[in-house]
Design an enzyme around this catalytic site. Sequence first.
Site, PDB file in Angstrom:
ATOM      1  CG  ASN A 174      -5.912   3.109   7.975  1.00 23.41           C
ATOM      2  OD1 ASN A 174      -5.370   2.317   8.739  1.00 23.41           O
ATOM      3  ND2 ASN A 174      -5.509   3.283   6.734  1.00 23.41           N
ATOM      4  CG  HIS A 218      -5.702  -2.307   6.890  1.00 25.48           C
ATOM      5  ND1 HIS A 218      -5.698  -1.680   8.112  1.00 25.48           N
ATOM      6  CD2 HIS A 218      -5.265  -1.377   5.992  1.00 25.48           C
ATOM      7  CE1 HIS A 218      -5.261  -0.442   7.960  1.00 25.48           C
ATOM      8  NE2 HIS A 218      -4.999  -0.240   6.690  1.00 25.48           N
ATOM      9  CB  CYS A 251      -1.806  -0.786   6.753  1.00 25.56           C
ATOM     10  SG  CYS A 251      -1.839   0.992   6.928  1.00 25.56           S
TER      11      CYS A 251
HETATM   12  N1  ACO Z   1     -12.727  16.665   2.475  1.00 30.92           N
HETATM   13  C1  ACO Z   1     -13.261  17.228   1.394  1.00 30.92           C
HETATM   14  N2  ACO Z   1     -12.723  17.147   0.170  1.00 30.92           N
HETATM   15  C2  ACO Z   1     -11.594  16.434   0.035  1.00 30.92           C
HETATM   16  C3  ACO Z   1     -10.978  15.804   1.136  1.00 30.92           C
HETATM   17  C4  ACO Z   1     -11.586  15.932   2.386  1.00 30.92           C
HETATM   18  N3  ACO Z   1     -11.085  15.369   3.485  1.00 30.92           N
HETATM   19  N4  ACO Z   1      -9.873  15.170   0.696  1.00 30.92           N
HETATM   20  C5  ACO Z   1      -9.792  15.385  -0.626  1.00 30.92           C
HETATM   21  N5  ACO Z   1     -10.831  16.154  -1.025  1.00 30.92           N
HETATM   22  C6  ACO Z   1     -11.121  16.621  -2.369  1.00 30.92           C
HETATM   23  C7  ACO Z   1      -9.876  16.740  -3.221  1.00 30.92           C
HETATM   24  O1  ACO Z   1      -9.225  17.965  -2.995  1.00 30.92           O
HETATM   25  C8  ACO Z   1     -10.461  16.645  -4.601  1.00 30.92           C
HETATM   26  O2  ACO Z   1     -11.016  17.890  -4.944  1.00 30.92           O
HETATM   27  P1  ACO Z   1     -10.931  18.447  -6.449  1.00 30.92           P
HETATM   28  O3  ACO Z   1     -11.730  17.463  -7.279  1.00 30.92           O
HETATM   29  O4  ACO Z   1     -11.569  19.782  -6.330  1.00 30.92           O
HETATM   30  O5  ACO Z   1      -9.469  18.462  -6.792  1.00 30.92           O
HETATM   31  C9  ACO Z   1     -11.633  15.672  -4.441  1.00 30.92           C
HETATM   32  O6  ACO Z   1     -11.933  15.652  -3.030  1.00 30.92           O
HETATM   33  C10 ACO Z   1     -11.314  14.267  -4.910  1.00 30.92           C
HETATM   34  O7  ACO Z   1     -10.050  13.863  -4.358  1.00 30.92           O
HETATM   35  P2  ACO Z   1      -9.493  12.418  -4.575  1.00 30.92           P
HETATM   36  O8  ACO Z   1      -8.207  12.292  -3.844  1.00 30.92           O
HETATM   37  O9  ACO Z   1      -9.512  12.083  -6.035  1.00 30.92           O
HETATM   38  O10 ACO Z   1     -10.626  11.570  -3.842  1.00 30.92           O
HETATM   39  P3  ACO Z   1     -10.826  10.002  -3.780  1.00 30.92           P
HETATM   40  O11 ACO Z   1     -12.191   9.635  -4.207  1.00 30.92           O
HETATM   41  O12 ACO Z   1      -9.670   9.258  -4.417  1.00 30.92           O
HETATM   42  O13 ACO Z   1     -10.772   9.724  -2.233  1.00 30.92           O
HETATM   43  C11 ACO Z   1      -9.281   8.854  -0.573  1.00 30.92           C
HETATM   44  C12 ACO Z   1      -9.615  10.022  -1.503  1.00 30.92           C
HETATM   45  C13 ACO Z   1     -10.420   8.709   0.418  1.00 30.92           C
HETATM   46  C14 ACO Z   1      -7.981   9.148   0.123  1.00 30.92           C
HETATM   47  C15 ACO Z   1      -9.184   7.563  -1.410  1.00 30.92           C
HETATM   48  O14 ACO Z   1      -8.352   7.783  -2.519  1.00 30.92           O
HETATM   49  C16 ACO Z   1      -8.652   6.422  -0.638  1.00 30.92           C
HETATM   50  O15 ACO Z   1      -9.232   5.995   0.344  1.00 30.92           O
HETATM   51  N6  ACO Z   1      -7.556   5.836  -1.119  1.00 30.92           N
HETATM   52  C17 ACO Z   1      -6.966   4.697  -0.489  1.00 30.92           C
HETATM   53  C18 ACO Z   1      -6.162   5.171   0.622  1.00 30.92           C
HETATM   54  C19 ACO Z   1      -5.880   4.057   1.532  1.00 30.92           C
HETATM   55  O16 ACO Z   1      -6.556   3.089   1.575  1.00 30.92           O
HETATM   56  N7  ACO Z   1      -4.845   4.268   2.275  1.00 30.92           N
HETATM   57  C20 ACO Z   1      -4.490   3.423   3.252  1.00 30.92           C
HETATM   58  C21 ACO Z   1      -3.989   2.092   2.748  1.00 30.92           C
HETATM   59  S1  ACO Z   1      -2.513   1.797   3.379  1.00 30.92           S
HETATM   60  C22 ACO Z   1      -2.614   2.262   4.926  1.00 30.92           C
HETATM   61  O17 ACO Z   1      -3.603   1.957   5.561  1.00 30.92           O
HETATM   62  C23 ACO Z   1      -1.509   3.106   5.454  1.00 30.92           C
END
Ligand code: ACO
Length: 326
Positions: A283, A253, A116
């Site tokens: 993304n 990004h 990214c």
């Molecule tokens: N739909 C519904 N529920 C979901 C989904 C979904 N798509 N995905 C996860 N959940 C659930 C999980 O199972 C979990 O449920 P539980 O509490 O019953 O176990 C709950 O939602 C919370 O999951 P988390 O992973 O803790 O959610 P979080 O608030 O951290 O959000 C996310 C997840 C959106 C991926 C976030 O962590 C994020 O954006 N992180 C950064 C990722 C990023 O920026 N990546 C790219 C950077 S590098 C690049 O671009 C390659």
Amino acid sequence: MTKVLRSVVTGVGGYLPERVVTNDDLAKFVDTNDEWIVERTGIRQRHRAPDDQPVSELAVNAARKALAAAGRTPADVDLIVVATTTADLTFPAVATIVQRKLGCPIGIAFDVQAVCSGFVYAMAVADGFVARDRSKCALVIGAETMTRLMDWTDRGTCVLFGDGAGAVVLEPVAGEGTIVDRGLLGFALRADGTKQDMLYVDGGPSTNGQVGKLRMQGNQVFRHAVVNISEAVTAAAADAGIEVSSVDWFIPHQANIRILEGVARRLGIDEKKVITTLSEHANTSAASIPLALDQAINDGRIKPGHLLLLEAMGGGFTWGACVVRL
Ligand code: ACO
């Protein structure tokens, strides 16, 4: 003041595949819903390239628009740098395929793999040629088909990514060596290979011979993103000799709206200055910054002379930022 050569952005272009996939579309085959995705990420839809559209085609479409905006033709291009993590083939580089498809003359062409952060890395790499007068007309392209890397049974990742390409033309222009010059004024690049397990693709030509699927510990990536990006932004601003507060537009990004807001808060940046395309593009990895730049130029927000700060973080981890006056 001493005259210095600057790598000046003379044209920008973007391309998105036609097919739009909304959150509701995904919810038909993934255990998710529009409300969760919008609230946690800011994403409402993404574009998805059909299986027979390789990433080089996305790159070529964006490059043609950037060249037209710069008033250049493929015959002028002597350097092509493509930032991508989803190449058509293991080799040759997408850049050489783009060169062939555009009909550019023999020159320099290679890919940069920094996931990214690829576009920020590619800008800094291309600057090494353009600002040393080794290239008169360079194409720097971020192009990705990230949806090809999705495990569609992993709702924590497959809802986050989309496909697209963005391109800029860089040309050498003499500046005064001050912050009022047009062009790339400074940058900061970083990598920390110890964080590989938090974000990677579980395949490759020299391990299992497969393309693999994207694996991510989203909350761990999130934890590092705001701190890392903020430090790189501050370092890039210092390298350019500018104040972060003097920047007209931040072009991050597009990974997650909460990361964008977190960085803005930490650095005291007015959120109105932050360009966001997340809701429509999701993304698109290395393509997200040039796509956002293209959109904000086309809608009239970003104008010639504006001071821009580009920043990104991705797999590796890699991250970085650069300061550009348009
Ligand atoms: N739909 C519904 N529920 C979901 C989904 C979904 N798509 N995905 C996860 N959940 C659930 C999980 O199972 C979990 O449920 P539980 O509490 O019953 O176990 C709950 O939602 C919370 O999951 P988390 O992973 O803790 O959610 P979080 O608030 O951290 O959000 C996310 C997840 C959106 C991926 C976030 O962590 C994020 O954006 N992180 C950064 C990722 C990023 O920026 N990546 C790219 C950077 S590098 C690049 O671009 C390659």
